[in-house]
Design a protein around this motif. Structure first.
Motif, short mmCIF file in Angstrom:
data_model
loop_
_atom_site.label_atom_id
_atom_site.label_comp_id
_atom_site.label_asym_id
_atom_site.label_seq_id
_atom_site.Cartn_x
_atom_site.Cartn_y
_atom_site.Cartn_z
N GLY A 75 24.69 9.32 47.31
CA GLY A 75 25.19 8.93 48.63
C GLY A 75 26.60 8.39 48.69
O GLY A 75 27.06 7.95 49.74
N TRP A 76 27.32 8.40 47.57
CA TRP A 76 28.71 7.92 47.61
C TRP A 76 29.60 8.92 48.33
O TRP A 76 29.45 10.12 48.18
N VAL A 104 35.52 8.95 43.62
CA VAL A 104 36.59 9.41 42.72
C VAL A 104 37.48 8.23 42.36
O VAL A 104 37.83 8.01 41.19
N ALA A 105 37.85 7.42 43.38
CA ALA A 105 38.74 6.29 43.13
C ALA A 105 38.07 5.29 42.19
O ALA A 105 38.70 4.79 41.24
N ALA A 106 36.78 5.01 42.42
CA ALA A 106 36.06 4.04 41.58
C ALA A 106 35.98 4.55 40.14
O ALA A 106 36.20 3.79 39.18
N ASP A 156 25.19 -1.91 49.22
CA ASP A 156 26.23 -1.28 50.02
C ASP A 156 26.80 -0.16 49.18
O ASP A 156 27.56 -0.40 48.24
N PRO A 157 26.38 1.07 49.48
CA PRO A 157 26.69 2.15 48.56
C PRO A 157 28.19 2.45 48.44
O PRO A 157 28.60 3.18 47.57
N GLN A 158 29.03 1.89 49.31
CA GLN A 158 30.46 2.25 49.22
C GLN A 158 31.31 1.15 48.60
O GLN A 158 32.53 1.24 48.61
N THR A 187 37.94 2.71 37.05
CA THR A 187 37.08 2.12 36.02
C THR A 187 37.34 2.73 34.65
O THR A 187 37.50 2.02 33.66
N LEU A 188 37.42 4.07 34.61
CA LEU A 188 37.59 4.73 33.32
C LEU A 188 38.97 4.44 32.73
O LEU A 188 39.12 4.26 31.52
N GLU A 189 39.97 4.38 33.59
CA GLU A 189 41.33 4.12 33.11
C GLU A 189 41.42 2.74 32.46
O GLU A 189 41.92 2.61 31.34
#
Ligand code: PD2
Ligand code: ZN
Length: 288
Positions: A38-39, A45-47, A5-7, A51-53
């Motif tokens: 395909g995102w 952007v949110a992911a 599920d790409p999203q 994740t990085l934060e």
């Protein structure tokens, strides 16, 4: 990389984002790769941000615990954001400042007389500049650094002591946590190619260097004369050029020995005249 599920932000996606960050990929490139597979942009952007934060916070806490990130730094904060201030009887002004990386350009740190005295005291002791060989911790002549230089012992003269005390007061950082002043002279064509001032943790010689005073955490470059042309101190990552002007100085700090601090900097070639600077490096611990 694209999940079924790409999203949906799965643990696999988080792991993949962290892997890219560790490999040195820029966030915009990771985002571009996600969009290409395909995102939807807002989800990607949110992911990426979340994740990085989280990853950064966890990595930073762990690194501070093991001393790899400095928990305190020499600061140059002027009360109330004033552009002019008084320091040990001298009037200084802030010509420019950046937050990230922290860079401050100061006017009036040294008097003309002090600059001339520094040059006079250094001149007969100059030798072709060497740079630290990270593999061994020793020094050698390097084509990237075509200046001549010398180190004063900390506190070796009244002039050194006076400048060191001023710097300690300016940065709220004890004299004992600084190296002796280094003076460099650049002739026409001489330069100092972009580099970082911290010691590279990946090199085998670094642990030996760090035994005395720990990492460098900040640099103060003081201009002892005004070259006729050229010789700016450049910060390529942030597109900054600091003009060398007698008595002025540029300060920058780095809380970890990593390019992510964006403190890459160099001395552009001198085009006419000569350039003299004095550099003070501040250390994490006592440099005895
Ligand atoms: O002379 C300079 O502008 C310069 C540039 C980069 C000095 C240093 N680094 C240094 O002393 O570390
Ligand atoms: Zn440097």
């Amino acid at each position: 990389m694209a999940p079924a599920d790409p999203q949906s932000v799965t643990p696999e996606l988080r792991a993949w984002i962290i892997e890219q960050a560790r490999a040195g990929c820029r966030p915009q490139d990771v985002l571009a790769a996600m969009l290409a597979s395909g995102w939807q942009e807002p989800v990607a952007v949110a992911a990426l941000e979340a994740t990085l934060e989280t990853h950064l916070r966890e990595a930073q806490a762990a690194a501070q615990e093991e001393g790899a990130i400095a928990s305190e730094l020499p600061k140059l904060e002027v009360e109330g954001g004033q552009s002019e201030f008084e320091l040990m009887g001298r009037r200084l002004s802030v010509a420019a400042a950046l937050r990230q990386p922290r860079v401050v350009v100061l006017e009036g740190l040294l008097s003309r007389d002090e600059c001339e005295q520094m040059i006079d005291a250094a001149r007969s002791r100059l030798a072709r500049s060497e740079t630290v060989v990270n593999a061994t911790g020793s020094s050698e002549v390097n084509a990237a650094r075509t200046s001549e230089g010398m180190f004063f012992q900390r506190g070796e003269s009244e002039l050194c002591r006076s400048i060191e005390q001023r710097i300690a007061a300016l940065l709220d950082w004890p004299v004992e946590r600084g190296e002796g002043l280094q003076v460099l002279r650049y002739g026409v064509g001489a330069e100092y190619k972009p580099h970082y001032d911290y010691f590279d943790p990946g090199h085998p010689g670094t642990p030996v260097i760090l035994r005395r005073g720990g990492q460098r955490v900040a640099t103060l470059i003081m201009y002892l004369n005004t070259p006729q042309r050229g010789g700016a101190t450049v910060f390529p990552d942030v597109g900054l050029e600091v003009a060398p002007i007698q008595g002025h100085a540029v300060f920058f700090s780095y809380d970890r020995p990593h390019p992510g601090t964006r403190t890459l900097h160099g001395g552009a070639p001198v085009l006419e005249g000569e350039k003299w600077i004095a550099t003070k490096w501040l250390r994490q611990g006592r440099f005895d």
